[in-house]
Design a protein around this motif. Structure first.
Motif, PDB file in Angstrom:
ATOM      1  N   VAL A   1      -1.206  10.121  -5.918  1.00 14.68           N
ATOM      2  CA  VAL A   1      -2.722   9.989  -6.027  1.00 14.68           C
ATOM      3  C   VAL A   1      -3.030   9.144  -5.964  1.00 14.68           C
ATOM      4  CG1 VAL A   1      -4.832  10.727  -7.088  1.00 14.68           C
ATOM      5  CG2 VAL A   1      -3.830  12.284  -6.513  1.00 14.68           C
ATOM      6  N   ALA A   2      -1.935   7.975  -7.038  1.00 15.65           N
ATOM      7  CA  ALA A   2      -2.400   6.387  -7.728  1.00 15.65           C
ATOM      8  C   ALA A   2      -1.609   5.833  -6.259  1.00 15.65           C
ATOM      9  CB  ALA A   2      -1.555   6.366  -8.921  1.00 15.65           C
ATOM     10  N   ARG A   3      -0.939   6.301  -6.314  1.00 18.78           N
ATOM     11  CA  ARG A   3      -0.495   4.984  -4.800  1.00 18.78           C
ATOM     12  C   ARG A   3      -1.233   5.683  -3.533  1.00 18.78           C
ATOM     13  NH1 ARG A   3       1.950   4.492  -8.268  1.00 18.78           N
ATOM     14  NH2 ARG A   3       0.734   2.820  -7.994  1.00 18.78           N
ATOM     15  N   LEU A   4      -1.971   6.702  -2.715  1.00 19.50           N
ATOM     16  CA  LEU A   4      -2.805   6.924  -2.278  1.00 19.50           C
ATOM     17  C   LEU A   4      -4.333   6.054  -1.873  1.00 19.50           C
ATOM     18  CD1 LEU A   4      -1.889   9.985  -1.551  1.00 19.50           C
ATOM     19  CD2 LEU A   4      -1.931   8.452   0.372  1.00 19.50           C
ATOM     20  N   LYS A   5      -4.662   6.013  -3.666  1.00 15.47           N
ATOM     21  CA  LYS A   5      -5.778   5.282  -3.900  1.00 15.47           C
ATOM     22  C   LYS A   5      -5.636   4.122  -3.640  1.00 15.47           C
ATOM     23  CE  LYS A   5      -8.131   8.848  -6.953  1.00 15.47           C
ATOM     24  NZ  LYS A   5      -8.836   8.990  -8.079  1.00 15.47           N
ATOM     25  N   GLU A   6      -4.681   3.631  -4.628  1.00 15.47           N
ATOM     26  CA  GLU A   6      -4.090   1.946  -4.546  1.00 15.47           C
ATOM     27  C   GLU A   6      -3.855   1.644  -2.906  1.00 15.47           C
ATOM     28  OE1 GLU A   6      -3.733  -0.562  -6.095  1.00 15.47           O
ATOM     29  OE2 GLU A   6      -4.377   0.355  -7.914  1.00 15.47           O
ATOM     30  N   GLY A   7      -3.390   2.639  -2.416  1.00 16.88           N
ATOM     31  CA  GLY A   7      -3.414   1.770  -1.075  1.00 16.88           C
ATOM     32  C   GLY A   7      -4.779   2.277   0.001  1.00 16.88           C
ATOM     33  N   MET A   8      -4.939   2.600  -0.516  1.00 15.40           N
ATOM     34  CA  MET A   8      -6.744   2.469   0.413  1.00 15.40           C
ATOM     35  C   MET A   8      -7.488   1.605  -0.058  1.00 15.40           C
ATOM     36  SD  MET A   8      -7.914   6.744   0.640  1.00 15.40           S
ATOM     37  CE  MET A   8      -7.448   7.223  -0.953  1.00 15.40           C
ATOM     38  N   ALA A   9      -7.105   1.188  -1.625  1.00 14.55           N
ATOM     39  CA  ALA A   9      -8.024   0.042  -1.523  1.00 14.55           C
ATOM     40  C   ALA A   9      -7.728  -1.618  -1.314  1.00 14.55           C
ATOM     41  CB  ALA A   9      -7.923  -0.087  -3.242  1.00 14.55           C
ATOM     42  N   LYS A  10      -5.845  -1.511  -1.083  1.00 16.54           N
ATOM     43  CA  LYS A  10      -5.501  -2.328  -0.329  1.00 16.54           C
ATOM     44  C   LYS A  10      -5.758  -2.895   1.420  1.00 16.54           C
ATOM     45  CE  LYS A  10      -2.177  -2.970  -4.055  1.00 16.54           C
ATOM     46  NZ  LYS A  10      -0.823  -2.856  -4.182  1.00 16.54           N
ATOM     47  N   GLY A  11      -6.126  -1.255   1.992  1.00 15.01           N
ATOM     48  CA  GLY A  11      -6.260  -1.513   3.414  1.00 15.01           C
ATOM     49  C   GLY A  11      -5.074  -0.678   3.728  1.00 15.01           C
TER      50      GLY A  11
ATOM     51  N   ALA B   1      -3.275   3.541   7.471  1.00 17.74           N
ATOM     52  CA  ALA B   1      -4.662   3.195   8.264  1.00 17.74           C
ATOM     53  C   ALA B   1      -4.388   2.787   9.598  1.00 17.74           C
ATOM     54  CB  ALA B   1      -5.152   2.141   7.078  1.00 17.74           C
ATOM     55  N   GLY B   2      -5.715   2.590  10.464  1.00 13.43           N
ATOM     56  CA  GLY B   2      -5.081   2.201  11.815  1.00 13.43           C
ATOM     57  C   GLY B   2      -4.665   1.206  11.945  1.00 13.43           C
ATOM     58  N   GLY B   3      -4.135   0.997  12.794  1.00 10.69           N
ATOM     59  CA  GLY B   3      -3.318  -0.923  12.898  1.00 10.69           C
ATOM     60  C   GLY B   3      -2.326  -0.973  11.950  1.00 10.69           C
ATOM     61  N   ARG B   4      -1.722   0.200  11.125  1.00  8.63           N
ATOM     62  CA  ARG B   4      -0.941  -0.189  10.139  1.00  8.63           C
ATOM     63  C   ARG B   4       0.631   0.062  11.020  1.00  8.63           C
ATOM     64  NH1 ARG B   4      -1.099  -3.780   5.697  1.00  8.63           N
ATOM     65  NH2 ARG B   4      -3.628  -3.783   5.196  1.00  8.63           N
ATOM     66  N   SER B   5       1.655  -0.202  11.098  1.00  5.35           N
ATOM     67  CA  SER B   5       2.915   0.670  11.355  1.00  5.35           C
ATOM     68  C   SER B   5       3.931   1.245  11.087  1.00  5.35           C
ATOM     69  CB  SER B   5       3.799  -0.600  12.403  1.00  5.35           C
ATOM     70  OG  SER B   5       4.657  -0.541  12.465  1.00  5.35           O
ATOM     71  N   VAL B   6       4.309   2.195  11.185  1.00  3.26           N
ATOM     72  CA  VAL B   6       5.579   2.693  10.757  1.00  3.26           C
ATOM     73  C   VAL B   6       6.703   2.179  10.882  1.00  3.26           C
ATOM     74  CG1 VAL B   6       6.409   4.045  11.679  1.00  3.26           C
ATOM     75  CG2 VAL B   6       6.010   4.619   9.369  1.00  3.26           C
ATOM     76  N   GLU B   7       6.656   1.449  11.452  1.00  6.67           N
ATOM     77  CA  GLU B   7       7.995   0.781  11.860  1.00  6.67           C
ATOM     78  C   GLU B   7       7.939  -0.786  10.896  1.00  6.67           C
ATOM     79  OE1 GLU B   7       6.454   2.026  14.296  1.00  6.67           O
ATOM     80  OE2 GLU B   7       7.625   3.697  14.625  1.00  6.67           O
ATOM     81  N   ALA B   8       6.586  -1.339  11.122  1.00  6.44           N
ATOM     82  CA  ALA B   8       6.724  -2.491   9.688  1.00  6.44           C
ATOM     83  C   ALA B   8       6.509  -1.888   8.090  1.00  6.44           C
ATOM     84  CB  ALA B   8       5.731  -2.707   9.882  1.00  6.44           C
ATOM     85  N   VAL B   9       7.027  -0.197   7.808  1.00  6.72           N
ATOM     86  CA  VAL B   9       6.574  -0.013   6.250  1.00  6.72           C
ATOM     87  C   VAL B   9       8.533  -0.111   6.594  1.00  6.72           C
ATOM     88  CG1 VAL B   9       6.496   1.228   5.200  1.00  6.72           C
ATOM     89  CG2 VAL B   9       4.688   0.788   6.260  1.00  6.72           C
ATOM     90  N   LYS B  10       9.546   0.485   7.556  1.00  3.04           N
ATOM     91  CA  LYS B  10      10.325   0.997   7.362  1.00  3.04           C
ATOM     92  C   LYS B  10      11.294   0.178   7.178  1.00  3.04           C
ATOM     93  CE  LYS B  10      11.780   4.880  10.135  1.00  3.04           C
ATOM     94  NZ  LYS B  10      11.947   5.577  11.344  1.00  3.04           N
TER      95      LYS B  10
END
Length: 232
Positions: free
Chosen positions: A154-164, A214-223
């Motif tokens: 939950v904390a990761r998701l909330k932080e991630g949403m706050a950061k876009g 989020a839209g425009g975010r790439s899972v390839e960049a995450v990997k």
């Protein structure tokens, strides 16, 4: 949790090799693992209350007295099975929480590690938590610890949403769904092959992470970020 009918005096819980076996079958190098594997099979067949220490020992190729060298009771076997999975999962979250990573990378790494951990075990930890007696104090404590896994997500998701990084969502619902997906993987993944487990874990983590980005975010960049993070 139902207490075992088989009562012997307390014995050392330390690990040792060469305790007496019940048969001439080749002994494993890890009698503790043999006991846990036998218990997992018998718990599934007969329930935790229905499986006796004598049956578990026999299935592990041990004399009943020898089993008590490793575990003082059937309940201790159940506790060990849960701790062997829950402890590392919490430790992974703590490590990732302190790492210099994006929230998306933290999420991916945790999901991948959790699936690998759960699928590599010879039993389903979630099944144990659901079928144990929650009136038992230690089982209640384990249930609370599992809630910590959800809280971290939950904390990761909330932080991630706050950061876009993540799309807007109900963080609690999403966290529960993510954890459920990792836990359910033990029911269908090919668990006999460690290489296959790793590949499955990476693929499922990719799908789950992509689903919350989020839209425009790439899972390839995450990997790509994940690839630069050393495995422990």
């Amino acid at each position: 949790m139902a207490k075992s009918d088989d009562k012997s005096g307390p014995a050392s819980r330390g690990r040792a090799v060469g305790r007496p076996r019940a048969s001439a079958a080749p002994a494993s190098a890890d009698a503790r693992a043999d006991i846990i594997a036998a218990a997992a099979k018998l718990f599934r067949l007969h329930g935790i209350a229905g499986a006796s220490v004598r049956e578990i020992a026999a299935d592990a190729g041990l004399k009943k007295a020898s089993l008590y060298y490793y575990f003082t009771s059937k309940d201790e076997i159940v506790y060990a099975m849960i701790e062997d999975v829950l402890g590392p999962a919490l430790a992974t979250q703590k490590k990732l929480g302190m790492a210099p990573l994006s929230e998306a990378a933290r999420l991916f790494l945790y999901l991948r590690a959790d699936i690998e951990l759960l699928c590599a075990a010879s039993y389903d930890c979630t099944w144990l938590l659901n079928h144990g007696d929650l009136g038992d104090a230690r089982m209640k404590a384990y249930a609370r610890q599992r809630k910590k896994l959800v809280s971290w997500l939950v904390a990761r998701l909330k932080e991630g949403m706050a950061k876009g990084e993540f799309a807007p969502c109900d963080a609690t619902t999403a966290a529960q769904a993510l954890l459920a997906a990792t836990e359910y993987s033990v029911t269908w993944a090919e668990r006999h092959d460690r290489g296959r487990i790793a590949a499955t874990a990476a693929e499922v983590a990719t799908l789950l992470t992509r689903g919350v980005l989020a839209g425009g975010r790439s899972v390839e960049a995450v990997k790509a970020e994940v690839a630069a993070f050393p495995r422990s």
